[in-house]
Write a protein that holds these residues in place. Structure first.
Motif, PDB file in Angstrom:
ATOM      1  N   LYS A 203     -14.484   7.149   4.685  1.00 16.00           N
ATOM      2  CA  LYS A 203     -15.263   8.756   5.046  1.00 16.00           C
ATOM      3  C   LYS A 203     -15.756   9.704   6.138  1.00 16.00           C
ATOM      4  CE  LYS A 203     -18.075  11.285   2.471  1.00 16.00           C
ATOM      5  NZ  LYS A 203     -19.175  10.792   2.250  1.00 16.00           N
ATOM      6  N   GLU A 204     -17.345   8.895   6.222  1.00 21.90           N
ATOM      7  CA  GLU A 204     -17.993   9.010   7.029  1.00 21.90           C
ATOM      8  C   GLU A 204     -17.782   9.534   8.617  1.00 21.90           C
ATOM      9  OE1 GLU A 204     -21.502   6.727   6.138  1.00 21.90           O
ATOM     10  OE2 GLU A 204     -22.083   7.358   4.156  1.00 21.90           O
ATOM     11  N   MET A 205     -17.081   8.135   8.480  1.00 28.73           N
ATOM     12  CA  MET A 205     -16.685   8.287  10.525  1.00 28.73           C
ATOM     13  C   MET A 205     -15.800   9.580  10.030  1.00 28.73           C
ATOM     14  SD  MET A 205     -15.898   4.417  10.493  1.00 28.73           S
ATOM     15  CE  MET A 205     -14.954   3.779  11.955  1.00 28.73           C
ATOM     16  N   VAL A 206     -14.558   9.730   9.483  1.00 33.05           N
ATOM     17  CA  VAL A 206     -13.454  10.819   9.669  1.00 33.05           C
ATOM     18  C   VAL A 206     -14.641  12.269  10.214  1.00 33.05           C
ATOM     19  CG1 VAL A 206     -12.062  12.277   8.742  1.00 33.05           C
ATOM     20  CG2 VAL A 206     -11.729   9.704   8.731  1.00 33.05           C
ATOM     21  N   TRP A 207     -15.853  12.412   8.539  1.00 32.46           N
ATOM     22  CA  TRP A 207     -16.568  13.614   8.931  1.00 32.46           C
ATOM     23  C   TRP A 207     -16.878  13.757  10.610  1.00 32.46           C
ATOM     24  CZ3 TRP A 207     -16.298  17.801   7.475  1.00 32.46           C
ATOM     25  CH2 TRP A 207     -15.581  18.260   5.774  1.00 32.46           C
ATOM     26  N   VAL A 208     -18.076  12.039  11.045  1.00 31.01           N
ATOM     27  CA  VAL A 208     -18.462  12.677  12.097  1.00 31.01           C
ATOM     28  C   VAL A 208     -17.710  13.163  13.377  1.00 31.01           C
ATOM     29  CG1 VAL A 208     -19.208  11.152  14.245  1.00 31.01           C
ATOM     30  CG2 VAL A 208     -20.172  10.590  11.685  1.00 31.01           C
ATOM     31  N   LEU A 209     -16.043  11.978  13.601  1.00 33.75           N
ATOM     32  CA  LEU A 209     -15.359  12.217  14.134  1.00 33.75           C
ATOM     33  C   LEU A 209     -15.229  14.233  14.714  1.00 33.75           C
ATOM     34  CD1 LEU A 209     -13.070  11.171  16.677  1.00 33.75           C
ATOM     35  CD2 LEU A 209     -11.239  10.939  14.645  1.00 33.75           C
TER      36      LEU A 209
ATOM     37  N   LEU B  60     -17.821  20.145  17.823  1.00 31.51           N
ATOM     38  CA  LEU B  60     -18.248  21.042  18.777  1.00 31.51           C
ATOM     39  C   LEU B  60     -17.884  21.312  20.006  1.00 31.51           C
ATOM     40  CD1 LEU B  60     -21.420  20.814  19.391  1.00 31.51           C
ATOM     41  CD2 LEU B  60     -21.854  18.060  19.584  1.00 31.51           C
ATOM     42  N   MET B  61     -16.853  19.969  20.355  1.00 29.91           N
ATOM     43  CA  MET B  61     -16.048  20.259  21.667  1.00 29.91           C
ATOM     44  C   MET B  61     -15.633  21.066  22.100  1.00 29.91           C
ATOM     45  SD  MET B  61     -13.691  16.413  22.892  1.00 29.91           S
ATOM     46  CE  MET B  61     -12.229  17.988  22.643  1.00 29.91           C
ATOM     47  N   ILE B  62     -14.726  21.686  20.880  1.00 21.94           N
ATOM     48  CA  ILE B  62     -13.922  22.213  21.092  1.00 21.94           C
ATOM     49  C   ILE B  62     -14.700  24.190  20.874  1.00 21.94           C
ATOM     50  CG2 ILE B  62     -12.362  24.495  19.530  1.00 21.94           C
ATOM     51  CD1 ILE B  62     -11.227  21.413  18.610  1.00 21.94           C
ATOM     52  N   HIS B  63     -16.198  23.913  19.964  1.00 22.58           N
ATOM     53  CA  HIS B  63     -16.771  25.247  20.340  1.00 22.58           C
ATOM     54  C   HIS B  63     -17.522  25.425  21.862  1.00 22.58           C
ATOM     55  CE1 HIS B  63     -20.615  27.699  19.004  1.00 22.58           C
ATOM     56  NE2 HIS B  63     -21.056  26.750  19.966  1.00 22.58           N
TER      57      HIS B  63
END
Length: 255
Positions: free
Chosen positions: A207-213, A219-222
């Protein structure tokens, strides 16, 4: 973190904000653990002999938070700058004045915040405590999905003692083993199969890895959108200037 938002927030403000948020998160975690342990600590078998280990882990968590606050009051960024300035790094020397001023401003912002905004800091700590209190809900849901009987007190105990273990092993990168092993230890003491603890810790890590991704993707889209907007805004004045010059040239020719 401060570098990620430098386009929206000046570096000194970003640095101070991140440091204050880190301390507020630690204090909020301590508040949550205090309440959770008071409610659920009696569930640990007396024969487990974990009382002093839990007390020691809690004292370590409080000590780390207090030490972090103490460091912030001693102008840490200026001290760090003086240490780095001794290194012969061309890029740092070329921006020496700017970096030194930013470090001094970040220290000043920190000291001023704790002197004038104690109410805001307390509110931030309470928000983090509320966020940490959702952890037991996650533990409870995971155990139910694994077809294990569990009460909310059990989830409270697993989450609070698990956080103490993670704090005590903070030097281990990315909480490797400590997250899964801590859950297995606690649930094993409560009579659950140790494999259930490993499964709960592993599912939480996914779950943590999914949230980081998800956060990195957002951030990249922004940044992409902001860069495109900047290009359009930067191109617009150039277009208007060319039109004005063309009209002036035509007017001069007609004269």
């Amino acid at each position: 973190m401060a570098v990620d938002v430098r386009e929206k927030l000046r570096m000194p403000i970003g640095l101070a904000t991140v440091v204050v948020a880190s301390l507020a998160e630690a204090v909020g975690q301590i508040v949550f653990m205090s309440i959770a342990l008071v409610v659920s600590l009696r569930m640990i078998p007396v024969a487990a002999n974990l009382y002093w280990a839990i007390v020691g882990g809690f004292a370590l968590a409080v000590g780390l938070a207090a030490g972090f606050f103490f460091v912030q009051m001693k102008r840490p960024f200026s001290r760090l700058w003086r240490a780095v300035a001794r290194l012969d790094i061309a890029r740092i020397k070329s921006n020496e004045n700017e970096i030194r001023d930013s470090a001094e401003e970040a220290d000043a912002v920190l000291i001023d915040f704790y002197a004038r905004n104690r109410g805001r800091f307390v509110a931030s700590c309470l928000c983090y405590a509320a966020a940490w209190s959702l952890g037991p809900v996650e533990i409870y849901i995971l155990m139910r999905l694994l077809h294990q009987p569990a009460s909310f007190q059990t989830a409270l105990l697993v989450e609070s003692v698990g956080l103490l273990i993670e704090r005590a092993t903070f030097l281990i990168p990315a909480k490797l083993v400590s997250q899964e092993g801590g859950k297995a230890l606690i649930l094993g003491m409560l009579g659950y199969p140790p494999g259930i603890g490993f499964a709960v810790g592993f599912l939480r890590r996914i779950k943590e890895m999914v949230w980081v991704l998800f956060g990195l993707l957002a951030l990249m889209i922004h940044r992409t959108v902001e860069r495109q907007r900047g290009d359009i805004k930067g191109a617009a004045p150039t277009g208007r200037d060319s039109v004005v010059k063309m009209q002036r040239a035509q007017g001069e020719q007609s004269l």
